[in-house]
Motif scaffolding. Structure first.
Motif, PDB file in Angstrom:
ATOM      1  N   ASN A   8       0.852  -1.191   0.000  1.00  0.00           N
ATOM      2  CA  ASN A   8       0.000   0.000   0.000  1.00  0.00           C
ATOM      3  C   ASN A   8       0.885   1.237   0.000  1.00  0.00           C
ATOM      4  N   PRO A   9       1.453   1.594  -1.157  1.00  0.00           N
ATOM      5  CA  PRO A   9       2.466   2.655  -1.204  1.00  0.00           C
ATOM      6  C   PRO A   9       1.920   4.017  -0.779  1.00  0.00           C
ATOM      7  N   PRO A  10       2.700   4.754   0.014  1.00  0.00           N
ATOM      8  CA  PRO A  10       2.373   6.149   0.309  1.00  0.00           C
ATOM      9  C   PRO A  10       2.849   7.030  -0.834  1.00  0.00           C
ATOM     10  N   ASP A  11       2.816   8.337  -0.646  1.00  0.00           N
ATOM     11  CA  ASP A  11       3.335   9.259  -1.660  1.00  0.00           C
ATOM     12  C   ASP A  11       4.824   9.501  -1.486  1.00  0.00           C
ATOM     13  N   LEU A  12       5.315   9.317  -0.267  1.00  0.00           N
ATOM     14  CA  LEU A  12       6.737   9.534   0.033  1.00  0.00           C
ATOM     15  C   LEU A  12       7.043   8.828   1.348  1.00  0.00           C
ATOM     16  N   ALA A  13       8.286   8.389   1.514  1.00  0.00           N
ATOM     17  CA  ALA A  13       8.698   7.735   2.756  1.00  0.00           C
ATOM     18  C   ALA A  13       9.937   8.405   3.322  1.00  0.00           C
ATOM     19  N   ILE A  14      10.038   8.400   4.648  1.00  0.00           N
ATOM     20  CA  ILE A  14      11.198   8.947   5.350  1.00  0.00           C
ATOM     21  C   ILE A  14      11.783   7.839   6.218  1.00  0.00           C
ATOM     22  N   PHE A  15      13.057   7.506   5.977  1.00  0.00           N
ATOM     23  CA  PHE A  15      13.709   6.406   6.686  1.00  0.00           C
ATOM     24  C   PHE A  15      14.807   6.931   7.606  1.00  0.00           C
ATOM     25  N   ASP A  16      14.837   6.448   8.839  1.00  0.00           N
ATOM     26  CA  ASP A  16      16.046   6.579   9.645  1.00  0.00           C
ATOM     27  C   ASP A  16      17.034   5.516   9.148  1.00  0.00           C
ATOM     28  N   ILE A  17      18.319   5.776   9.239  1.00  0.00           N
ATOM     29  CA  ILE A  17      19.299   4.790   8.785  1.00  0.00           C
ATOM     30  C   ILE A  17      19.583   3.751   9.864  1.00  0.00           C
ATOM     31  N   LYS A  18      19.807   4.207  11.095  1.00  0.00           N
ATOM     32  CA  LYS A  18      20.194   3.298  12.171  1.00  0.00           C
ATOM     33  C   LYS A  18      18.948   2.681  12.803  1.00  0.00           C
TER      34      LYS A  18
ATOM     35  N   SER B  60      22.642  10.863  10.969  1.00  0.00           N
ATOM     36  CA  SER B  60      23.318  11.559  12.056  1.00  0.00           C
ATOM     37  C   SER B  60      24.286  12.574  11.470  1.00  0.00           C
ATOM     38  N   LYS B  61      24.770  13.473  12.318  1.00  0.00           N
ATOM     39  CA  LYS B  61      25.667  14.525  11.843  1.00  0.00           C
ATOM     40  C   LYS B  61      26.926  13.971  11.189  1.00  0.00           C
ATOM     41  N   ASP B  62      27.414  12.832  11.705  1.00  0.00           N
ATOM     42  CA  ASP B  62      28.656  12.260  11.185  1.00  0.00           C
ATOM     43  C   ASP B  62      28.376  11.127  10.199  1.00  0.00           C
ATOM     44  N   GLY B  63      27.227  11.174   9.558  1.00  0.00           N
ATOM     45  CA  GLY B  63      26.827  10.064   8.696  1.00  0.00           C
ATOM     46  C   GLY B  63      27.106  10.254   7.225  1.00  0.00           C
ATOM     47  N   GLU B  64      28.210  10.961   6.872  1.00  0.00           N
ATOM     48  CA  GLU B  64      28.485  11.237   5.462  1.00  0.00           C
ATOM     49  C   GLU B  64      28.604   9.975   4.607  1.00  0.00           C
ATOM     50  N   PRO B  65      29.297   8.916   5.063  1.00  0.00           N
ATOM     51  CA  PRO B  65      29.341   7.699   4.229  1.00  0.00           C
ATOM     52  C   PRO B  65      27.957   7.110   3.982  1.00  0.00           C
TER      53      PRO B  65
END
Length: 247
Positions: free
Chosen positions: A56-66, A92-97
């Motif tokens: 049941n797809p939404p219009d957009l999703a927001i994922f946390d990485i950890k 996170s702030k240090d999550g550039e990779p």
């Protein structure tokens, strides 16, 4: 907390799925988005979210990485095998990779924690506008002139409906992939540098490694070769960039 926290959308309400194992963030962001006219669905783990996003797809999703069980990167990778749903990463702030890998896997944007609700809402509306998932975003007019389709040989792109076909066969692209292809196809034969393609695909405040564009190009070629094994429409000029050759 794996059920919608607001009524299912009316005619214009857009549905945003939030995936985060931090219930406080889920609640806070959900309340802010509902105040902007969106409907939210909340999920506390990637496995549950993946099933729901596909069924049941939404219009957009927001994922946390950890996240436990399935982190945001794996969730995105598995989602991209079957869906072009627009996705924003929270990092996170240090999550550039993680940011670079997420964009290479097909994320449309990322926001570093801590973030303002105003910034998040603006990014959501920008992505919905770019993908034309919504003709009328909450509180906005819908009488803007819709962009004209792009036809180049066997390729047809309809920006108003976010649809792409090759030889009449549908090709499912993410927002970022669509914008990169559009930048190439609108001027066939013209070589676009990685920087030019980054400018076309990302907003000014997103900085990505130029090799991220190479990853998107690989994904584009793979998707077109799934409908045409002889596809060679995206050409590489080594050291310069890419062009669209209609082949």
């Amino acid at each position: 907390m794996n059920e919608p926290t607001a009524p299912e959308p009316q005619s214009s309400a857009k549905v945003i799925a939030l995936v985060d194992d931090d219930r406080n963030i889920l609640t806070t962001v959900s309340i802010a988005l509902q105040a902007e006219g969106f409907t939210t669905r909340l999920y506390t783990d990637g496995e549950t979210a993946l099933k729901a996003l596909l069924e049941n797809p939404p219009d957009l999703a927001i994922f946390d990485i950890k996240m436990p069980r399935m982190d945001g990167l794996e969730l995105l990778q598995r989602l991209r095998d079957r869906s072009a749903l627009p996705v924003i990463f929270l990092t996170s702030k240090d999550g550039e990779p993680d940011e670079a890998l997420g964009l290479a896997l097909g994320a449309d944007d990322y926001i570093a924690k801590p973030f303002s609700q105003k910034l998040l809402t603006a990014r959501i509306k920008a992505i919905l506008r770019r993908s034309d998932v919504s003709r009328a975003l909450p509180g906005e007019a819908s009488d803007e002139k819709m962009p004209e389709p792009v036809r180049r040989g066997r390729l047809e792109m309809d920006p108003a409906r976010h649809r792409v076909t090759w030889d009449g066969k549908a090709v499912s692209l993410t927002v970022t992939e669509f914008l990169i292809l559009e930048a190439l196809a609108t001027r066939p034969g013209v070589v676009k540098s990685r920087n030019q393609l980054m400018d076309a695909a990302y907003s000014d405040d997103i900085f990505v490694d130029d090799r991220t564009i190479d990853s998107h190009i690989k994904r584009l070629r793979r998707k077109f070769r799934e409908v045409d094994s002889q596809f060679s429409g995206i050409e590489t000029l080594y050291g310069a960039g890419y062009s669209f050759g209609e082949g």
